[in-house]
Design an enzyme around this catalytic site. Structure first.
Site, mmCIF file in Angstrom:
data_model
loop_
_atom_site.group_PDB
_atom_site.id
_atom_site.type_symbol
_atom_site.label_atom_id
_atom_site.label_comp_id
_atom_site.label_asym_id
_atom_site.label_seq_id
_atom_site.Cartn_x
_atom_site.Cartn_y
_atom_site.Cartn_z
ATOM 1 N N ARG A 227 0.828 -1.203 0.000
ATOM 2 C CA ARG A 227 0.000 0.000 0.000
ATOM 3 C C ARG A 227 0.865 1.257 0.000
ATOM 4 O O ARG A 227 2.035 1.230 0.365
ATOM 5 C CB ARG A 227 -0.949 0.016 1.198
ATOM 6 C CG ARG A 227 -0.294 0.061 2.575
ATOM 7 C CD ARG A 227 -1.373 0.060 3.671
ATOM 8 N NE ARG A 227 -2.229 1.209 3.510
ATOM 9 C CZ ARG A 227 -2.058 2.370 4.169
ATOM 10 N NH1 ARG A 227 -1.077 2.534 5.026
ATOM 11 N NH2 ARG A 227 -2.873 3.386 3.970
ATOM 12 N N HIS A 228 0.256 2.365 -0.437
ATOM 13 C CA HIS A 228 0.938 3.651 -0.352
ATOM 14 C C HIS A 228 0.920 4.108 1.102
ATOM 15 O O HIS A 228 -0.092 3.992 1.779
ATOM 16 C CB HIS A 228 0.224 4.684 -1.230
ATOM 17 C CG HIS A 228 1.031 5.933 -1.421
ATOM 18 N ND1 HIS A 228 1.119 6.915 -0.470
ATOM 19 C CD2 HIS A 228 1.809 6.337 -2.440
ATOM 20 C CE1 HIS A 228 1.909 7.881 -0.906
ATOM 21 N NE2 HIS A 228 2.342 7.556 -2.109
ATOM 22 N N PRO A 229 2.048 4.642 1.602
ATOM 23 C CA PRO A 229 2.115 4.958 3.027
ATOM 24 C C PRO A 229 1.280 6.154 3.464
ATOM 25 O O PRO A 229 0.996 6.279 4.656
ATOM 26 C CB PRO A 229 3.605 5.217 3.261
ATOM 27 C CG PRO A 229 4.163 5.557 1.918
ATOM 28 C CD PRO A 229 3.333 4.811 0.924
ATOM 29 N N SER A 230 0.850 7.024 2.559
ATOM 30 C CA SER A 230 0.084 8.179 3.052
ATOM 31 C C SER A 230 -1.119 8.521 2.191
ATOM 32 O O SER A 230 -1.618 9.628 2.233
ATOM 33 C CB SER A 230 0.990 9.401 3.212
ATOM 34 O OG SER A 230 1.369 9.888 1.958
ATOM 35 N N PHE A 234 -5.244 2.828 -1.298
ATOM 36 C CA PHE A 234 -4.267 2.866 -2.384
ATOM 37 C C PHE A 234 -3.458 1.598 -2.200
ATOM 38 O O PHE A 234 -2.333 1.627 -1.712
ATOM 39 C CB PHE A 234 -3.400 4.114 -2.164
ATOM 40 C CG PHE A 234 -2.721 4.663 -3.411
ATOM 41 C CD1 PHE A 234 -3.260 5.743 -4.099
ATOM 42 C CD2 PHE A 234 -1.533 4.129 -3.873
ATOM 43 C CE1 PHE A 234 -2.622 6.287 -5.214
ATOM 44 C CE2 PHE A 234 -0.901 4.663 -4.990
ATOM 45 C CZ PHE A 234 -1.439 5.741 -5.658
#
Lengths: 382, 382
Positions: A227-230, A234
């Protein structure tokens, strides 16, 4: 059709990947690339698997359309040929360990004095300055030391390498960019420039988000998993028959996603904004996956695409090569052999540009020293 | 000192990452970048965490030194300003969904007719042609669909995302390369070009090795874990106190490694050549790790470095930012705030180049519409 680099000659003293990748992208923009190789063995990658018809497909797909001359730069006759080549070249590219070109008498300072308009591009593991300049490096050393591996992989497990050789390739791309900028400005400046790209530096240059997180929070991020961290959501989700990705990068897309999935979450304060969704990412993933598990990947990709939400499958490389969009973009090309037959499959040119030819085939990679006669005749023609 | 792109004006209609990253690298080469943003919200990343002093560090570190003007391109007065800006610009860069610029009346065809020397750079999820041209995409969608995720991660586990946003960044880099090539050739061609880069295409362009393997073997490679798929040894090893990398990319380096570790394997037919080492990679890893576990990571890195073998630690991003080599290369820079104080940490310019300034600070990122007055005065000065 005029390729933007038509008429530009690149003397390519590179081997393995970062340098050859750089000159490959410049060849796709129309430059003529003359590969200067060590006699007998040539570029290391001539011995890299996989092989087809006794030749390295790895070498063939990165060196297509280049010419080759083998020169022993400790031999006086070959040095004379080399110097005639430099005099005719617009750009010299090398990826030797810093100091090697100087020992040969062909470092930037020496060449710049005699050939002031020559653009000199160097890519090395750690760059031409700094305490570790002379250390050797390969892709994985800089993926590890440069931080990318520390954010790639699963939490509480050992980091993994990025499957693509981005340690080399990204550095080669930055070098190409520097070379083009120097060529652009060569007439105005009245001289060439040296470009010095480090594979380690180039890794850091990829970490826009992780650098911001580390400096603001004082804590380095760990591996981001899938996943995207922020940004949330996502990440990957399981459908009934496999994995796919949903990337709802802003509130509007999240609302559309909730509508398409009939999930009443868009007004829930736990999920109403991206910061809130990031806080509650694990819960949100469970709620979404409870729905996606109820149908196939193809169903969800079609449904979410119709709703305007960025989504797509995880494809293996075989699937990518057959992807209709990739095919429509001429992104899979055939490298020809000496008999004009399609022999190797390679990625096409991702820089699509008006007035630049975008053929569906590439000329063969050269045999070692395979263009010696032709190159010597060209030098005599000057 | 003359930056190679000094005097070049870029009209930057981009948001989030691929486009802004592209124009950031061009700004580091001396271009003046004017960001045209949507009124009220501006670039989406103004709302992306992490925040410092109420502002997004993410936005600040990718948009430093750019100017901002907010224009509503459906308003006649703002359109007039926009058209005066295009007339003064050398390059327009946009990363809207294909079709958006056309609906505004500012697609390539329309602009090229009126401003024939304008270079028009576009980066989008899937490119401006092909069946999926109009689909939305984000980084992770193209990492998944483009094949990189399929080779990143551990065997028999779900693939992972590359921790860095290479879906966006690599596409932005290819776009920068295309723009520079078009600028180089603009006078000779007598006109600008359109460059159309797709994030999906750009992912495939990273897969040199995986494409060769897939096409020669007929089987797509799986996740490579923490090792290179066709060079051995080229992977992570456990020392007594942590993980490090050894990358012995050819026979000579493997011999040196055996010597340094006092392992009598260099003449063993199971390990004498790279193809043999790839066949017996798991056994070789066990034999090497039995030795490396006997001492610390620092010990082995020092010892193997002294022997000329590419090696290094796995560092987190905090360690990378303090790395002496990274520091010596001016690869960590401070983005200033309006008061001239260091406010954000960002990666420096990896393209080191003679005669191009390489400052250790960057001018602030703009407030939304923060340079309107200055930009309008500049237009009046023409």
């Amino acid at each position: 059709m005029t390729a933007p680099l038509a008429g530009i000659t690149i003397l390519d003293m590179t081997h393995v990947l970062a340098g050859p990748y750089c000159t490959m992208t410049l060849a796709d923009l129309g430059a003529e690339v003359i590969k200067v190789e060590q006699p007998v063995t040539g570029d290391d990658t001539r011995a890299f698997p996989p092989f087809k018809d006794g030749k390295s497909a790895y070498f063939a797909t990165i060196n297509h359309g280049k010419k080759s001359i083998a020169l022993n730069l400790k031999d006086a006759d070959d040095r004379a040929i080399f110097e005639r080549l430099v005099a005719r070249a617009d750009v010299l590219v090398e990826n030797y360990r810093p100091g090697v070109m100087e020992r040969l008498g062909y470092g930037w300072d020496a060449l710049h004095e005699v050939f002031p308009r020559l653009v000199y591009g160097a890519v090395s593991g750690f760059g031409h300055t700094g305490p570790d300049a002379k250390r050797p490096a390969y892709d994985m050393v800089v993926q590890a030391r440069g931080g990318v591996m520390s954010i790639t992989g699963e939490k509480d497990r050992d980091p993994v390498r990025v499957g693509a050789s981005i340690g080399d390739i990204v550095a080669g791309m930055f070098l190409a960019q520097g070379i083009l900028a120097a060529l652009f400005d060569r007439d105005r400046l009245g001289k060439g420039r040296k470009i010095d790209v480090s594979m380690l530096d180039s890794q850091l240059a990829l970490l826009e988000h992780a650098v911001a997180m580390t400096s603001v929070n004082g804590v380095a991020p760990g591996p981001s998993g899938a996943r995207h961290p922020s940004i949330t959501p996502f990440e990957t989700f399981h459908a009934a028959d496999g994995l796919f990705v949903i990337a709802a990068g802003n509130d509007r897309l999240f609302e559309k996603l909730c509508l398409a999935m009939e999930l009443p979450l868009a007004d829930d304060p736990r999920f109403a904004t991206n910061p809130a969704r990031c806080e509650n990412a694990r819960l949100l993933k469970r709620l979404i996956e409870a729905v996606t598990l109820g149908d196939t990947r193809a169903f969800w990709i079609a449904k979410l695409t119709a709703a305007g939400i960025p989504t797509g499958p995880i494809q293996n490389v075989g699937e990518v090569l057959k992807d209709p969009q990739i095919q429509a973009r001429n992104m899979v090309v055939d490298v020809l052999d000496r008999n004009g037959r399609a022999a190797y499959t390679a990625a096409g040119n991702p820089i699509k540009m008006t007035d630049n030819p975008d053929p569906s085939t590439r000329r063969p990679a050269p045999d070692l020293d395979g263009n010696r006669g032709e190159i010597l005749r060209w030098l005599d023609d000057s």
